[in-house]
Structures are given as structure tokens and as C-alpha cells.
Design a protein around this motif. Structure first.
Motif, PDB file in Angstrom:
ATOM      1  N   THR A  94      15.365  54.498  27.323  1.00  0.00           N
ATOM      2  CA  THR A  94      14.484  53.741  26.425  1.00  0.00           C
ATOM      3  C   THR A  94      15.022  52.327  26.259  1.00  0.00           C
ATOM      4  O   THR A  94      16.129  52.142  25.741  1.00  0.00           O
ATOM      5  CB  THR A  94      14.402  54.440  25.051  1.00  0.00           C
ATOM      6  OG1 THR A  94      14.088  55.814  25.268  1.00  0.00           O
ATOM      7  CG2 THR A  94      13.352  53.810  24.173  1.00  0.00           C
ATOM      8  N   ALA A  95      14.257  51.376  26.726  1.00  0.00           N
ATOM      9  CA  ALA A  95      14.673  49.973  26.599  1.00  0.00           C
ATOM     10  C   ALA A  95      13.949  49.333  25.423  1.00  0.00           C
ATOM     11  O   ALA A  95      12.749  49.560  25.222  1.00  0.00           O
ATOM     12  CB  ALA A  95      14.349  49.236  27.883  1.00  0.00           C
ATOM     13  N   LEU A  96      14.711  48.587  24.638  1.00  0.00           N
ATOM     14  CA  LEU A  96      14.130  47.920  23.469  1.00  0.00           C
ATOM     15  C   LEU A  96      14.231  46.410  23.648  1.00  0.00           C
ATOM     16  O   LEU A  96      15.274  45.916  24.071  1.00  0.00           O
ATOM     17  CB  LEU A  96      14.892  48.326  22.206  1.00  0.00           C
ATOM     18  CG  LEU A  96      14.974  49.839  21.969  1.00  0.00           C
ATOM     19  CD1 LEU A  96      16.230  50.207  21.233  1.00  0.00           C
ATOM     20  CD2 LEU A  96      13.754  50.303  21.216  1.00  0.00           C
ATOM     21  N   ALA A  97      13.158  45.732  23.311  1.00  0.00           N
ATOM     22  CA  ALA A  97      13.169  44.271  23.443  1.00  0.00           C
ATOM     23  C   ALA A  97      12.324  43.660  22.332  1.00  0.00           C
ATOM     24  O   ALA A  97      11.416  44.306  21.793  1.00  0.00           O
ATOM     25  CB  ALA A  97      12.614  43.875  24.803  1.00  0.00           C
ATOM     26  N   LEU A  98      12.642  42.427  22.005  1.00  0.00           N
ATOM     27  CA  LEU A  98      11.849  41.725  20.991  1.00  0.00           C
ATOM     28  C   LEU A  98      10.534  41.270  21.606  1.00  0.00           C
ATOM     29  O   LEU A  98      10.506  40.811  22.744  1.00  0.00           O
ATOM     30  CB  LEU A  98      12.604  40.482  20.501  1.00  0.00           C
ATOM     31  CG  LEU A  98      13.589  40.607  19.345  1.00  0.00           C
ATOM     32  CD1 LEU A  98      13.972  39.222  18.860  1.00  0.00           C
ATOM     33  CD2 LEU A  98      13.009  41.386  18.194  1.00  0.00           C
ATOM     34  N   THR A  99       9.480  41.379  20.845  1.00  0.00           N
ATOM     35  CA  THR A  99       8.201  40.845  21.319  1.00  0.00           C
ATOM     36  C   THR A  99       8.176  39.346  20.974  1.00  0.00           C
ATOM     37  O   THR A  99       9.066  38.862  20.258  1.00  0.00           O
ATOM     38  CB  THR A  99       7.024  41.539  20.606  1.00  0.00           C
ATOM     39  OG1 THR A  99       7.195  41.337  19.206  1.00  0.00           O
ATOM     40  CG2 THR A  99       6.966  43.010  20.918  1.00  0.00           C
ATOM     41  N   LYS A 100       7.178  38.678  21.443  1.00  0.00           N
ATOM     42  CA  LYS A 100       7.027  37.251  21.135  1.00  0.00           C
ATOM     43  C   LYS A 100       6.906  37.051  19.614  1.00  0.00           C
ATOM     44  O   LYS A 100       7.515  36.147  19.027  1.00  0.00           O
ATOM     45  CB  LYS A 100       5.780  36.705  21.842  1.00  0.00           C
ATOM     46  CG  LYS A 100       5.930  35.273  22.279  1.00  0.00           C
ATOM     47  CD  LYS A 100       4.751  34.875  23.120  1.00  0.00           C
ATOM     48  CE  LYS A 100       4.916  33.443  23.580  1.00  0.00           C
ATOM     49  NZ  LYS A 100       3.790  33.022  24.407  1.00  0.00           N
ATOM     50  N   LYS A 101       6.151  37.968  19.015  1.00  0.00           N
ATOM     51  CA  LYS A 101       5.941  37.922  17.559  1.00  0.00           C
ATOM     52  C   LYS A 101       7.276  38.135  16.830  1.00  0.00           C
ATOM     53  O   LYS A 101       7.574  37.433  15.858  1.00  0.00           O
ATOM     54  CB  LYS A 101       4.939  39.030  17.174  1.00  0.00           C
ATOM     55  CG  LYS A 101       4.455  38.974  15.748  1.00  0.00           C
ATOM     56  CD  LYS A 101       3.508  40.148  15.489  1.00  0.00           C
ATOM     57  CE  LYS A 101       3.201  40.275  14.016  1.00  0.00           C
ATOM     58  NZ  LYS A 101       2.469  41.508  13.720  1.00  0.00           N
ATOM     59  N   GLY A 102       8.057  39.082  17.327  1.00  0.00           N
ATOM     60  CA  GLY A 102       9.361  39.379  16.731  1.00  0.00           C
ATOM     61  C   GLY A 102      10.311  38.208  16.838  1.00  0.00           C
ATOM     62  O   GLY A 102      11.056  37.882  15.904  1.00  0.00           O
ATOM     63  N   ARG A 103      10.286  37.566  17.998  1.00  0.00           N
ATOM     64  CA  ARG A 103      11.148  36.410  18.236  1.00  0.00           C
ATOM     65  C   ARG A 103      10.785  35.251  17.286  1.00  0.00           C
ATOM     66  O   ARG A 103      11.643  34.622  16.691  1.00  0.00           O
ATOM     67  CB  ARG A 103      10.992  35.966  19.702  1.00  0.00           C
ATOM     68  CG  ARG A 103      12.247  35.507  20.373  1.00  0.00           C
ATOM     69  CD  ARG A 103      12.147  35.571  21.879  1.00  0.00           C
ATOM     70  NE  ARG A 103      12.840  36.754  22.379  1.00  0.00           N
ATOM     71  CZ  ARG A 103      14.132  36.828  22.574  1.00  0.00           C
ATOM     72  NH1 ARG A 103      14.894  35.793  22.333  1.00  0.00           N
ATOM     73  NH2 ARG A 103      14.696  37.937  23.031  1.00  0.00           N
ATOM     74  N   THR A 104       9.502  35.022  17.161  1.00  0.00           N
ATOM     75  CA  THR A 104       9.041  33.947  16.272  1.00  0.00           C
ATOM     76  C   THR A 104       9.397  34.275  14.820  1.00  0.00           C
ATOM     77  O   THR A 104       9.851  33.406  14.073  1.00  0.00           O
ATOM     78  CB  THR A 104       7.503  33.783  16.396  1.00  0.00           C
ATOM     79  OG1 THR A 104       7.170  33.806  17.769  1.00  0.00           O
ATOM     80  CG2 THR A 104       7.008  32.500  15.785  1.00  0.00           C
ATOM     81  N   ALA A 105       9.195  35.547  14.436  1.00  0.00           N
ATOM     82  CA  ALA A 105       9.483  35.957  13.060  1.00  0.00           C
ATOM     83  C   ALA A 105      10.973  35.796  12.748  1.00  0.00           C
ATOM     84  O   ALA A 105      11.335  35.347  11.660  1.00  0.00           O
ATOM     85  CB  ALA A 105       9.057  37.399  12.862  1.00  0.00           C
ATOM     86  N   PHE A 106      11.805  36.143  13.714  1.00  0.00           N
ATOM     87  CA  PHE A 106      13.251  36.029  13.494  1.00  0.00           C
ATOM     88  C   PHE A 106      13.669  34.560  13.391  1.00  0.00           C
ATOM     89  O   PHE A 106      14.502  34.200  12.553  1.00  0.00           O
ATOM     90  CB  PHE A 106      14.022  36.738  14.617  1.00  0.00           C
ATOM     91  CG  PHE A 106      15.505  36.698  14.416  1.00  0.00           C
ATOM     92  CD1 PHE A 106      16.096  37.449  13.400  1.00  0.00           C
ATOM     93  CD2 PHE A 106      16.319  35.901  15.197  1.00  0.00           C
ATOM     94  CE1 PHE A 106      17.465  37.391  13.189  1.00  0.00           C
ATOM     95  CE2 PHE A 106      17.684  35.840  14.993  1.00  0.00           C
ATOM     96  CZ  PHE A 106      18.258  36.593  13.979  1.00  0.00           C
ATOM     97  N   LYS A 107      13.077  33.743  14.250  1.00  0.00           N
ATOM     98  CA  LYS A 107      13.374  32.294  14.206  1.00  0.00           C
ATOM     99  C   LYS A 107      13.015  31.746  12.826  1.00  0.00           C
ATOM    100  O   LYS A 107      13.756  30.972  12.223  1.00  0.00           O
ATOM    101  CB  LYS A 107      12.534  31.575  15.273  1.00  0.00           C
ATOM    102  CG  LYS A 107      13.322  31.204  16.507  1.00  0.00           C
ATOM    103  CD  LYS A 107      12.436  30.351  17.381  1.00  0.00           C
ATOM    104  CE  LYS A 107      12.819  30.501  18.821  1.00  0.00           C
ATOM    105  NZ  LYS A 107      11.838  29.905  19.712  1.00  0.00           N
ATOM    106  N   GLU A 108      11.849  32.154  12.346  1.00  0.00           N
ATOM    107  CA  GLU A 108      11.350  31.692  11.050  1.00  0.00           C
ATOM    108  C   GLU A 108      12.284  32.154   9.930  1.00  0.00           C
ATOM    109  O   GLU A 108      12.620  31.386   9.020  1.00  0.00           O
ATOM    110  CB  GLU A 108       9.929  32.266  10.856  1.00  0.00           C
ATOM    111  CG  GLU A 108       9.089  31.547   9.833  1.00  0.00           C
ATOM    112  CD  GLU A 108       8.875  30.077  10.145  1.00  0.00           C
ATOM    113  OE1 GLU A 108       8.875  29.303   9.185  1.00  0.00           O
ATOM    114  OE2 GLU A 108       8.736  29.713  11.343  1.00  0.00           O
ATOM    115  N   TYR A 109      12.714  33.404  10.027  1.00  0.00           N
ATOM    116  CA  TYR A 109      13.613  33.978   9.023  1.00  0.00           C
ATOM    117  C   TYR A 109      14.923  33.199   8.973  1.00  0.00           C
ATOM    118  O   TYR A 109      15.429  32.848   7.912  1.00  0.00           O
ATOM    119  CB  TYR A 109      13.868  35.458   9.365  1.00  0.00           C
ATOM    120  CG  TYR A 109      15.075  36.045   8.683  1.00  0.00           C
ATOM    121  CD1 TYR A 109      15.031  36.419   7.335  1.00  0.00           C
ATOM    122  CD2 TYR A 109      16.276  36.227   9.372  1.00  0.00           C
ATOM    123  CE1 TYR A 109      16.138  36.942   6.701  1.00  0.00           C
ATOM    124  CE2 TYR A 109      17.389  36.752   8.750  1.00  0.00           C
ATOM    125  CZ  TYR A 109      17.316  37.101   7.418  1.00  0.00           C
ATOM    126  OH  TYR A 109      18.424  37.616   6.795  1.00  0.00           O
TER     127      TYR A 109
END
Lengths: 227, 82
Positions: free
Chosen positions: B54-69
Motif C-alpha cells: 500500500t503506497a501513500l502519497a499526498l494529493t494536490k489538495k493535501g499538498r496545498t492544504a499543508f502549505k497553507e497550514y
């Protein structure tokens, strides 16, 4: 008086609040997280074992006076790289990945490391061919003699620079220690007249033993699920 | 913590995340399913050498949300008095 106590308790509350909030609200240090993630992949000591083995092979080659033959000096390193690399990858898959999991770091780190590796390869090959070309040229050989006479010092400081470069690009602090150790041993060897190959044998053994110690620690720290 | 770990890599599996975050598997699993539901983490199930992986990766939305955070926390910390 009441006002004084109110102000005092407010100031105290504010100080405690600020300290607590500051402790809790930390901006994630991405560089540190990335470094730790990358480091965890090289805690297994496999890199050290294979590097030590490589140094040992060269030391043995010089001791057995095979080093200056074309077959040993040029073909052997190629064979070693061709055989060691698949074994290293297989060992990573069999030992490291089942214990700490799989991670894909992407191309960013790999590009940096590849650039360092290619740069060093080009510099090394350039120095080798320049030296070979100059050896077969006539004229003054004074500077060549100087290089040969101080070969161990040059190799020592060169190794320190290479280790520092790889240590920096890979984030592995122990490579600095190896570099310092190699430089120290070669400088001592130069002034005490110790045979170059013996120093390589000692260095190779030290690096390999460190690698095995790291591997044992790694296997103990990260046992396989069900062990 | 999970988002920060996934932010610095392209993808990672469950075991790697567990080792890095020092979370229990139940805890990590619960967090991951919430992040997946929010569309921040993408879970890909595949077979590597005939073993399920099982590979886990950030989605584009996740990446943007983390940047914002990160940006917001940074601003908040900077505003705090010395």
C-alpha cells in the motif's frame, strides 16, 4: 492592591500562555523531517559494508601487486561496481525495506547525489588521464615526482573532500568521520613511511566492521513483524 | 505530522510512516482514513514481488492544504511576543 494582583496574575497567565503556545505551535521543520527520513534508509550499515569491502579489495590488490595491471586497475573496479550494486539493491529489499518500510524520495535528492557522483567521476577520470598523459610525455618531471612523493597526502585530503561532499549531499554525518579518519591515517602513513596498501586494509576493515555493527543494531532495533 | 512526512517524499508505505511518526498502527490507520476521506492522502494498493503493498502519497489538495497550514502557523508564531 486588588488591581495589582489582577495585573500580576494577568501578566503571569500571559507569560505561561505564550510559552505554552510557542511550544505547541511549531512550524514543521521540513528539512529536518526529510533528513531524518533519508537517514533512516542508511542506518542499516549496508553502504558502509560495501564501501569497506571496496576499499579492502583495493588494498589487497595493491598488496598482491596486481593494482597496476590494466586488468585489475581498470576492469576490476567496473566488475566490482557491476556486482556490488545489484547485491546492494537486493540487500536493501530483503533487509531494510521489510523493517522500515518503503519510501520513494522522488527525484530531488537523487538528482543532487547523481550530480555529485558524475562531477567526482569526471574529475577523477580527468586527473587519471592527465596524470597518465603527463607520465608518457617528455620534459620536466619535477611536478610529477612531487605528486608521486606526496601521493598519500593527496589521496588523504582527496578522500576527506570526497567523503565531505557525499556526507553533505546524503546528510550522513559518519561520512565526515570516515573522511577525517582516512586523512589522518594517510598523513600519519606518509610521515611514518607506512605502506599505502596496509592503510587501505585497516581503513577498509574499520569501515566494514562499523557497517556490520550498524547492521546488527538496525536488525535489533527494527525486528521483522512476527519475530 | 503525517502530512509533513508525506510532503517531503513522493510516496511511502504504512510501515515507513509508522516508523517515522512513532504512532501505533491503529492510531495511524485512523488518521490516514480521515485524511483519505478529506481528499488529502491518496492510497494506492499494488503488488510488489507478489506481495500486497500500500503506497501513500499526498494529493494536490493535501499538498496545498499543508502549505497553507505551514504558512498560517508561521504567521501565528511570528506574531507571538518574545
Amino acid at each position: 492592591m486588588t488591581n495589582y494582583f489582577v495585573i500580576q496574575s494577568f501578566i503571569r497567565w500571559k507569560v505561561v500562555y505564550v510559552i505554552e503556545v510557542k511550544t505547541m505551535a511549531k512550524v514543521p521543520n521540513l528539512k529536518e523531517i526529510e533528513r531524518r527520513a533519508y537517514m533512516s534508509y542508511h542506518k542499516d550499515g549496508l553502504l558502509d559494508i560495501f564501501a569497506g569491502l571496496y576499499i579492502l579489495a583495493f588494498g589487497l590488490g595493491i598488496t598482491m601487486e596486481l593494482m597496476w595491471e590494466f586488468s585489475f586497475g581498470v576492469i576490476m573496479p567496473a566488475i566490482l561496481i557491476a556486482t556490488v550494486l545489484p547485491i546492494w539493491i537486493a540487500a536493501k529489499r530483503k533487509i531494510t525495506m521489510p523493517r522500515i518500510g518503503y519510501v520513494n524520495f522522488g527525484t530531488r535528492g537523487a538528482n543532487k547525489l547523481t550530480a555529485v557522483f558524475i562531477g567526482l567521476l569526471v574529475a577523477g577520470l580527468g586527473a587519471f588521464f592527465a596524470f597518465t598523459f603527463a607520465t608518457f610525455q617528455g620534459g620536466s618531471r619535477e611536478w610529477l615526482d612531487l605528486i608521486v612523493q606526496n601521493g598519500m597526502l593527496i589521496v588523504g585530503f582527496g578522500t576527506l573532500a570526497v567523503c565531505a561532499l557525499f556526507g553533505y549531499s546524503m546528510g550522513l554525518k559518519r561520512l565526515y568521520v570516515y573522511g577525517l579518519l582516512a586523512a589522518f591515517a594517510l598523513v600519519i602513513g606518509h610521515f611514518m613511511g607506512i605502506f599505502f596498501a596496509y592503510i587501505l586494509l585497516v581503513l577498509g576493515t574499520t569501515v566494514m566492521v562499523t557497517g556490520f555493527a550498524l547492521l546488527i543494531g538496525f536488525v535489533k532495533k527494527y525486528p521483522l513483524k512476527g519475530d | 505530522m503525517i502530512l509533513a512526512q508525506l510532503y517531503v517524499v513522493q510516496s511511502a508505505d504504512f510501515l515507513f510512516l509508522q516508523n517515522q511518526t512513532k504512532m501505533t498502527s491503529g492510531n495511524l490507520s485512523a488518521h490516514l482514513s480521515k485524511l483519505e476521506d478529506a481528499g488529502y492522502v491518496e492510497v494506492t494498493k499494488e503488488f510488489v514481488e507478489r506481495k500486497p503493498h500500500t503506497a501513500l502519497a499526498l494529493t494536490k489538495k493535501g499538498r496545498t492544504a499543508f502549505k497553507e497550514y505551514r504558512k498560517k502557523v508561521k504567521q501565528f508564531v511570528e506574531k507571538l511576543p518574545e
